[in-house]
Design a protein around this motif. Structure first.
Motif, PDB file in Angstrom:
ATOM      1  N   ARG A 105       0.807  -1.226   0.000  1.00 13.26           N
ATOM      2  CA  ARG A 105       0.000   0.000   0.000  1.00 13.26           C
ATOM      3  C   ARG A 105       0.844   1.281   0.000  1.00 13.26           C
ATOM      4  NH1 ARG A 105      -5.090  -1.867   0.797  1.00 13.26           N
ATOM      5  NH2 ARG A 105      -5.341  -3.769   2.037  1.00 13.26           N
ATOM      6  N   ARG A 108       2.793   4.349  -1.242  1.00 16.32           N
ATOM      7  CA  ARG A 108       2.563   5.116  -2.471  1.00 16.32           C
ATOM      8  C   ARG A 108       3.881   5.371  -3.196  1.00 16.32           C
ATOM      9  NH1 ARG A 108      -2.771   5.011  -3.561  1.00 16.32           N
ATOM     10  NH2 ARG A 108      -2.764   7.045  -4.559  1.00 16.32           N
ATOM     11  N   PRO A 147      -0.366   2.821  -5.483  1.00 12.79           N
ATOM     12  CA  PRO A 147       0.177   1.882  -4.503  1.00 12.79           C
ATOM     13  C   PRO A 147       1.270   1.029  -5.123  1.00 12.79           C
ATOM     14  CG  PRO A 147      -2.044   1.242  -5.166  1.00 12.79           C
ATOM     15  CD  PRO A 147      -1.785   2.582  -5.765  1.00 12.79           C
TER      16      PRO A 147
END
Length: 197
Positions: free
Chosen positions: A133, A135, A146
């Motif tokens: 997750r 970024r 993600p």
């Protein structure tokens, strides 16, 4: 270990500037099937590892070492320096092996494969698995996404470009092989840890 890998690549690159031809002849990854029109150096098994420390120019090594730095630090923080080194080597060797196999199905080439990209792609997929997750932002265009999507998109693009020949002169299948090598390491370690616990 991440820093050590970067320093090793930089040291080899500087040495390569002084004597490029002997290093390329001996340590770049040369195809098993050579072009009959051009005399090329032979393949040696050590080239499956050593090709990764050679780079074509400053831009090539700069982008690769940026990738090692960005992904390697966090991956090393989770798996430790010894496993990071093992994962990087497995990625490089798997990338070289896949590239050699693909070249056997292609017309004979007169140039070698060089660069740490297989190792970088191994670190990228490892980062995406460990931090799915987190970024990441594309360079062009600067779109955040993600890590799992970033890595999946890159793998799909590499496969597309490799099959279509849309970006010749880039070892797309070595990049994919690097990802496979890293995945094999992570899977083996995960299974071992489940058996131990």
């Amino acid at each position: 270990m991440t820093t050590a890998l970067i320093l090793l690549n930089i040291a080899v690159f500087l040495f390569e500037q002084a004597m490029p031809e002997p290093l390329l002849d001996t340590f770049a990854l040369w195809p098993l099937m050579r072009s009959p029109a051009v005399a090329t150096p032979p393949f040696h098994v050590w080239q499956l590892l050593t090709y990764s420390a050679l780079h074509a120019n400053f831009t090539h090594i700069a982008f690769n070492m940026f990738g090692v730095y960005i992904f390697g630090r966090d991956v090393e923080g989770v798996i430790g320096p010894a496993r990071l080194l093992a994962l990087y080597i497995a990625s490089v060797v798997a990338g070289g092996a896949v590239q050699i196999l693909v070249l056997l199905l292609s017309p004979p080439l007169a140039y070698p494969t060089i660069g740490a990209s297989a190792g970088v792609f191994g670190l990228l997929v490892s980062f995406a698995i460990l931090f799915p997750r987190r970024r990441l932002v594309l360079l062009f265009p600067p779109i955040p996404m993600p890590a799992w999507l970033f890595a999946t998109g890159y793998a799909a693009l590499e496969l597309l470009l490799g099959v279509s020949g849309g970006a010749p002169g880039v070892a797309h299948f070595a990049h994919l092989g690097g990802m496979l090598g890293a995945l094999a390491c992570l899977l083996a370690w995960s299974r071992h840890e489940r058996r131990v616990s």
